[in-house]
Structure formats: C-alpha cells, structure tokens
Write an enzyme that holds these catalytic residues in place. Structure first.
Site, mmCIF file in Angstrom:
data_model
loop_
_atom_site.group_PDB
_atom_site.id
_atom_site.type_symbol
_atom_site.label_atom_id
_atom_site.label_comp_id
_atom_site.label_asym_id
_atom_site.label_seq_id
_atom_site.Cartn_x
_atom_site.Cartn_y
_atom_site.Cartn_z
ATOM 1 N N GLY A 39 -5.174 4.861 46.980
ATOM 2 C CA GLY A 39 -5.403 3.453 47.327
ATOM 3 C C GLY A 39 -5.655 2.662 46.055
ATOM 4 N N ARG A 48 -21.566 0.301 51.227
ATOM 5 C CA ARG A 48 -20.878 1.587 51.055
ATOM 6 C C ARG A 48 -21.072 2.552 52.228
ATOM 7 N NH1 ARG A 48 -23.506 -0.068 46.450
ATOM 8 N NH2 ARG A 48 -22.215 -0.422 44.630
ATOM 9 N N HIS A 55 -25.841 6.149 44.383
ATOM 10 C CA HIS A 55 -24.839 5.106 44.148
ATOM 11 C C HIS A 55 -24.830 4.224 45.394
ATOM 12 C CE1 HIS A 55 -20.736 3.323 43.932
ATOM 13 N NE2 HIS A 55 -21.303 2.945 42.826
ATOM 14 N N GLY A 98 -7.409 5.125 43.430
ATOM 15 C CA GLY A 98 -6.588 6.242 42.943
ATOM 16 C C GLY A 98 -5.381 5.762 42.149
HETATM 17 N N1 LIG Z 1 -18.045 5.470 43.396
HETATM 18 C C1 LIG Z 1 -17.668 4.235 43.057
HETATM 19 O O1 LIG Z 1 -18.219 3.654 42.125
HETATM 20 C C2 LIG Z 1 -16.561 3.591 43.831
HETATM 21 C C3 LIG Z 1 -15.941 2.431 43.361
HETATM 22 C C4 LIG Z 1 -14.869 1.902 44.094
HETATM 23 C C5 LIG Z 1 -14.476 2.507 45.287
HETATM 24 N N2 LIG Z 1 -15.130 3.626 45.697
HETATM 25 C C6 LIG Z 1 -14.711 4.336 46.909
HETATM 26 O O2 LIG Z 1 -13.465 4.968 46.637
HETATM 27 C C7 LIG Z 1 -12.785 5.173 47.885
HETATM 28 C C8 LIG Z 1 -11.365 4.645 47.783
HETATM 29 O O3 LIG Z 1 -11.380 3.242 47.654
HETATM 30 P P1 LIG Z 1 -10.000 2.418 47.717
HETATM 31 O O4 LIG Z 1 -10.318 1.004 47.499
HETATM 32 O O5 LIG Z 1 -8.980 3.100 46.877
HETATM 33 O O6 LIG Z 1 -9.611 2.667 49.257
HETATM 34 P P2 LIG Z 1 -8.193 2.451 49.965
HETATM 35 O O7 LIG Z 1 -8.452 2.279 51.400
HETATM 36 O O8 LIG Z 1 -7.437 1.407 49.194
HETATM 37 O O9 LIG Z 1 -7.419 3.833 49.687
HETATM 38 C C9 LIG Z 1 -7.790 5.057 50.261
HETATM 39 C C10 LIG Z 1 -6.597 5.973 50.202
HETATM 40 O O10 LIG Z 1 -7.024 7.247 50.735
HETATM 41 C C11 LIG Z 1 -5.941 7.735 51.508
HETATM 42 N N3 LIG Z 1 -6.413 8.728 52.476
HETATM 43 C C12 LIG Z 1 -7.063 8.512 53.643
HETATM 44 N N4 LIG Z 1 -7.299 9.683 54.251
HETATM 45 C C13 LIG Z 1 -6.814 10.649 53.462
HETATM 46 C C14 LIG Z 1 -6.758 12.056 53.546
HETATM 47 N N5 LIG Z 1 -7.249 12.733 54.613
HETATM 48 N N6 LIG Z 1 -6.200 12.746 52.533
HETATM 49 C C15 LIG Z 1 -5.678 12.085 51.461
HETATM 50 N N7 LIG Z 1 -5.679 10.768 51.343
HETATM 51 C C16 LIG Z 1 -6.245 10.050 52.324
HETATM 52 C C17 LIG Z 1 -5.340 6.499 52.164
HETATM 53 O O11 LIG Z 1 -4.022 6.745 52.630
HETATM 54 C C18 LIG Z 1 -5.405 5.505 51.012
HETATM 55 O O12 LIG Z 1 -4.227 5.529 50.231
HETATM 56 C C19 LIG Z 1 -13.631 4.456 48.928
HETATM 57 O O13 LIG Z 1 -14.478 5.407 49.540
HETATM 58 C C20 LIG Z 1 -14.460 3.476 48.117
HETATM 59 O O14 LIG Z 1 -15.644 3.073 48.728
HETATM 60 C C21 LIG Z 1 -16.153 4.171 45.003
#
Ligand SMILES: NC(=O)c1ccc[n+]([C@@H]2O[C@H](COP(=O)([O-])OP(=O)(O)OC[C@H]3O[C@@H](n4cnc5c(N)ncnc54)[C@H](O)[C@@H]3O)[C@@H](O)[C@H]2O)c1
Length: 307
Positions: free
Chosen positions: A10, A95, A182, A13
């Site tokens: 997403g 979160r 976090h 990634g």
């Molecule tokens: N730790 C941090 O500081 C921080 C910062 C930003 C985002 N995040 C977290 O990172 C995560 C991703 O955020 P995002 O904005 O990219 O979300 P997003 O919704 O844009 O992307 C998530 C991706 O995961 C994929 N996905 C869903 N289920 C799956 C599975 N079973 N196997 C493989 N892939 C799968 C989806 O198809 C999608 O492409 C979220 O949990 C968000 O809260 C954490």
C-alpha cells in the site's frame, strides 16, 4: 547479495520499495501482496524507476496463492506493512482501530512466513505496531531478537526537529529519544535529550507543548492525506540497512522487553541478528511510570486479539 521482502504494497510498502530502489543498497526486493495485481503493478513501476537509476536492484514477486512462499526462504530482512489504512478514516487516524483487521492478517501470513523457511529479521510497521510485532514473533516462532517493530523512530526524528526549531539549533545536533507504545501513550524521554552535547534542562522550554506536538504529529499528517508514508518508508530503510550492514547501531525501535514479555519502543543495538541487545537508559521516576503505562496499554490491546 542482500535480499529484502516487503509484505503489503500500500502507501507504506510501495514507498518503502521506492526509497529502497533509490538508495540502491539492496540486491533483490521480493514483493508480496494479497492484491496480486497491485504487487505486479508496483513491480513494473519499480523496474521502470530502476532502469532510470544507476542501480541494479532486481524486483521479483512472490505468488500470494503459492503453497510455499519460496521467495522468502533466503531473505535477510522481511518488512511487514500489510493492513488497511482506510479503516482509520472515520476514526481520525487512531491506530488501534486497525487492530482486529491487522491481527487477522498477521495470523494469515505468519504461518506462510514460517513454512517458507525464512530465518532472517522481520521489521514490522503494521499498526498497532508493538502488538503486531509480538503476534508475528509468536506466530512465526522466530526468536524474539529476530523480530522488531519500527516503534517510536518517527517520533524521535520529530523530537529532534521540534527541539531544534524551538532553540534555533540544527536538528542534527539534537539527540535523545521517544519511548513507549507507538500510540498515544508514547513519551519523550526528556532526561535523554541533549542539544549540542548539553542537557535540555539548560534551556527553559515548554516541554508539555513540545510533547504534544511530537506525539500528535502522525495525526496531523493523517488529517491531510489519510495515510502516512514518506517518514516511515525512510525510517524502515535505515533500520533495514543497519541490519544488512551489521551496523551495531543504537536505534529507537519496538523491541522485546523480557521483563514485561512484550514489544515496546526503546533503545536497542541493531545488527544482522536483529536486536543484539537492549540499551537500558536511566529513566526518571515519571519516565519509568510512563513506560509502565505504555506497556499496560500495549498489553490490553494484545489481550483483545491474542489467540
Ligand atoms: N509504524 C508506523 O510508524 C506506521 C506508519 C504508517 C503506517 N503504518 C501502518 O502500516 C500499515 C500499512 O499502511 P498503508 O497506508 O500502506 O495501508 P494500505 O491500506 O495503503 O495498504 C495495505 C496493503 O496491505 C495489503 N494487504 C492486506 N491484507 C494482506 C495480506 N493478508 N497479505 C498481504 N498483503 C495484504 C493490501 O492489499 C494493501 O496493498 C497500516 O497498518 C498502517 O497503520 C505504520
């Protein structure tokens, strides 16, 4: 050749892969997403990008439906950022609202990671970061030092920036850390903060206002674009490179606390084994209490979804 996998392509990634390709320090990137069209799209887009850069990174796909995720077997690092950020849209970016969804994703993917024979280091980003790191460790059966979370690294960077700005000093001259969950209970360890080698106590600053700015910065980003990506993509690359180059670098990550038996943001020495050791900073009484409060919040969330 260094090999790194990214699960979940997403906002986070895809940007992590973009930064990785630009930095050119990884030989092979393996992309995995349940949405296989998305993974393929990112592969082609990255290959276009790499062809325009002076780098040679290979980008390959792991078929999500395959019985065995062969491509994961010999990876050095696996970045986990699968989730569904849209779930937070009506909840102001809180979160914890992803917890039920992301714990299910972890439960679906961890057995596939385990069965692949992967024996490198997992760096978890997915929120709630500390809880998902613990679930991934438990469900893959990897050693606790082989799993970590990105923790409070972004907030630590934000602290350096905020203090530098407030004191008209370059933020590179500000050191010190944010610890804890976090999430909303994270806290700056003000007793660790120095500016050009001098304690922050040498200045009179409104630390409560700065704390608020540091802790809520993620919400400011989320309010404007409904996701966050650039900071986290860069931070996960710094952690990944510290692992790949066996850097023995002290970084604020979510690491396993053996006393509390959970993952929580703290300072740890990162090298190719993952977390080589924890750095136990001396905390004031209030900071030690904040750490315990954060641990309690993490534990409560963990028990909502623990198998
Ligand atoms: N730790 C941090 O500081 C921080 C910062 C930003 C985002 N995040 C977290 O990172 C995560 C991703 O955020 P995002 O904005 O990219 O979300 P997003 O919704 O844009 O992307 C998530 C991706 O995961 C994929 N996905 C869903 N289920 C799956 C599975 N079973 N196997 C493989 N892939 C799968 C989806 O198809 C999608 O492409 C979220 O949990 C968000 O809260 C954490």
């Amino acid at each position: 050749m260094n090999k790194v996998g990214i699960i979940g392509l997403g906002h986070v990634g895809a940007t992590a892969a973009l930064v990785m390709a630009q930095r050119g320090k990884v030989g092979k990137i393996v992309l995995v997403d349940k949405n296989q069209e998305k993974a393929q799209a990112e592969q082609v887009d990255l290959q276009d990008q790499i062809a325009l850069l002076n780098t040679d990174t290979q980008v390959v796909l792991q078929d999500y439906e395959a019985n065995k995720w062969e491509q994961l077997q010999d990876l050095d690092v696996l970045i986990f950022c699968a989730g569904q950020i849209a779930l937070l849209k009506d909840h102001g970016g809180q979160r914890d609202f992803e917890l039920h969804m992301t714990s299910k994703i972890a439960a679906e993917v961890a057995p596939k990671i385990k069965a692949s024979g992967f024996n490198g280091v997992i760096v978890n980003i997915t929120n709630p970061c500390d809880v998902i790191a613990r679930l991934l460790q438990e469900q893959t059966g990897l050693a606790t030092h082989q799993v970590l979370g990105t923790g409070t690294g972004l907030e630590t960077a934000r602290l350096h920036h905020a203090v530098g700005q407030a004191l008209k000093h370059n933020y590179h001259d500000v050191t010190g850390y944010v610890f804890g969950e976090h999430g909303d209970s994270m806290f700056p360890v003000w007793s660790s903060v120095q500016v050009a080698g001098q304690s922050i106590n040498n200045w009179s600053l409104n630390l409560d206002d700065l704390t608020q700015k540091i802790v809520t910065g993620g919400y400011t980003i989320f309010a404007g674009k409904q996701y966050t990506n650039n900071g986290i993509a860069t931070w996960v690359n710094l952690i990944t490179e510290a692992i790949l180059s066996n850097a023995n670098r002290a970084l604020p990550v979510s690491a396993y606390d053996p006393q509390l038996k959970l993952y929580i943001g703290q300072l740890a020495i990162i090298n190719q084994s993952g977390v080589r050791e924890l750095v136990k900073l001396p905390l004031t009484k209030t900071e030690a209490q904040n750490y315990q409060n954060s641990a309690q919040t993490i534990l409560e969330n963990y028990h909502k979804v623990a198998p």
